[in-house]
Design an enzyme around this catalytic site. Structure first.
Site, PDB file in Angstrom:
ATOM      1  N   GLY A  11      52.636  19.896  50.812  1.00  0.00           N
ATOM      2  CA  GLY A  11      52.559  18.620  51.512  1.00  0.00           C
ATOM      3  C   GLY A  11      51.285  18.507  52.329  1.00  0.00           C
ATOM      4  NE  ARG A  72      55.919  19.550  46.784  1.00  0.00           N
ATOM      5  CZ  ARG A  72      55.722  20.081  47.984  1.00  0.00           C
ATOM      6  NH1 ARG A  72      55.412  21.365  48.075  1.00  0.00           N
ATOM      7  NH2 ARG A  72      55.834  19.353  49.076  1.00  0.00           N
ATOM      8  CG  ASP A 103      57.358  27.991  53.205  1.00  0.00           C
ATOM      9  OD1 ASP A 103      56.959  26.945  52.656  1.00  0.00           O
ATOM     10  OD2 ASP A 103      58.557  28.292  53.308  1.00  0.00           O
ATOM     11  CB  THR A 125      53.090  22.663  57.074  1.00  0.00           C
ATOM     12  OG1 THR A 125      54.387  22.037  57.110  1.00  0.00           O
ATOM     13  CG2 THR A 125      53.149  23.930  57.890  1.00  0.00           C
ATOM     14  CG  ASP A 127      57.666  20.894  57.580  1.00  0.00           C
ATOM     15  OD1 ASP A 127      57.695  19.679  57.896  1.00  0.00           O
ATOM     16  OD2 ASP A 127      57.792  21.301  56.420  1.00  0.00           O
ATOM     17  CG  ASP A 129      57.793  25.496  58.032  1.00  0.00           C
ATOM     18  OD1 ASP A 129      56.552  25.405  57.983  1.00  0.00           O
ATOM     19  OD2 ASP A 129      58.534  25.211  57.072  1.00  0.00           O
ATOM     20  NE  ARG A 171      60.357  23.593  53.917  1.00  0.00           N
ATOM     21  CZ  ARG A 171      59.753  24.624  53.352  1.00  0.00           C
ATOM     22  NH1 ARG A 171      59.434  24.586  52.083  1.00  0.00           N
ATOM     23  NH2 ARG A 171      59.479  25.694  54.048  1.00  0.00           N
TER      24      ARG A 171
END
Length: 319
Positions: A11, A72, A103, A125, A127, A129, A171
């Site tokens: 993303g 992707r 990740d 990202t 996120d 994360d 996510r």
């Protein structure tokens, strides 16, 4: 090392362009050539790349998205695809690779490193994360985007005496929802890391109404369920009518904040330095306000720390 490659994967996130710029300009400053690889690992497999110059990355530090595009790649998950990627790197004289992404992108870079090709990861990202770094590129920009939306939704929520449910990205991580909820004064924050109690949520809503509260804002992280699903549960549980706003991909776009631009510049430069030192399988990040690099495998084995104290504070301040 004479030539390195750079790609973005997964993303998109605000700050990726600033990181690409930093990688290219730092590398050229150090006497290296830089090859830009388009469309992530799929573009690497297909040999979709070009030599980048100082002018190639001019006027992109303020732009969201990624100049190198992203995609992707199912093919890269296979051994055959990974071998094609390594062959392309060798054929184009690329000695090391900078991977900007989340990740999944990191795991791809770890695979290449295990196969003898040095890679360094930059955390890109919204996120937030990625283990091993306090903040990822794009998180701060996305956070401010969500806060702006919360503020605007609160205006109409107040005008109509309504409860609004706002679904945010992230996510399987609740950082974006937690930070935005705390900064936006949300009454309830639903995140994957903590199991929610519907009875407690209903009681808080009723208590607010009883003391004359004109509106309520509930933030739901997509990793728990959709905003519509949560609204259905709330309706069944307490017959509370709500409105749902799904912020969606608006959270990924926009010009990166000053913080994300600075982090991108620091991360990009450090990634080049790590490759020049002959290291692969490492990631750059920020820990306690210091730019660091660390072993990717160790970070993912350890996992990510979640700030439960911040979550508890959000509950205490939303009484």
């Amino acid at each position: 090392m004479k030539r390195i490659g750079v790609l973005t994967s997964g993303g998109d996130a605000p700050g990726m362009n600033a990181a690409i710029r930093a990688v290219v300009r730092k590398a050229i400053y150090e006497g290296l050539e830089v090859v830009g690889i388009f469309h992530g690992y799929q573009g690497l497999i297909e040999g979709n790349m070009e030599l980048l110059t100082l002018g190639s990355v001019g006027d992109i530090i303020q732009r969201g998205g990624t100049k190198l595009f992203s995609a992707r790649s199912l093919e890269f998950r296979t051994e055959e695809g990974q071998q094609k990627a390594i062959e392309q790197l060798k054929a184009n004289g690329i000695d090391g690779l900078v991977v900007i992404g989340g990740d999944g992108s990191y795991r791809g870079s770890m695979t290449l490193t295990k196969n003898g090709f040095p890679c360094v990861g930059i955390p890109g990202t919204i996120d937030n994360d990625i283990p091993g770094t306090d903040y990822t590129l794009g998180f701060d920009t996305a956070l401010n985007t969500v806060i702006e939306c919360i503020d605007k939704i609160r205006d109409t929520a107040t005008s109509h005496d309504r409860t609004f449910i706002i679904e945010v990205m992230g996510r399987d991580a609740g950082d974006l929802a937690l930070w935005a909820g705390l900064a936006g004064g949300a009454e309830t924050i639903i995140i994957p890391e903590v199991e929610f109690d519907m009875e407690e949520i209903v009681e808080k809503l009723k208590s607010g109404t009883a003391r004359g509260k004109k509106h309520s804002i509930i933030i739901v992280a997509e990793g728990v369920m959709s905003g519509s699903e949560f609204a259905s549960h709330l309706m069944k549980h307490a017959n509370i009518d709500t409105r749902v706003s799904v912020l969606g991909h608006i959270q990924r776009g926009g010009s990166p904040t000053g913080r994300d631009r600075v982090l991108a510049s620091l991360f990009g430069a450090r990634a080049v330095e790590v490759l020049l030192a002959g290291h692969g399988g490492r990631a750059v990040g920020i820990q306690n306000h210091q730019v660091v690099d660390y072993d990717m495998n160790e970070a993912f084995e350890k996992g990510e720390d979640f700030d439960l104290l911040m979550y508890q504070l959000s509950k205490e301040l939303s009484i």
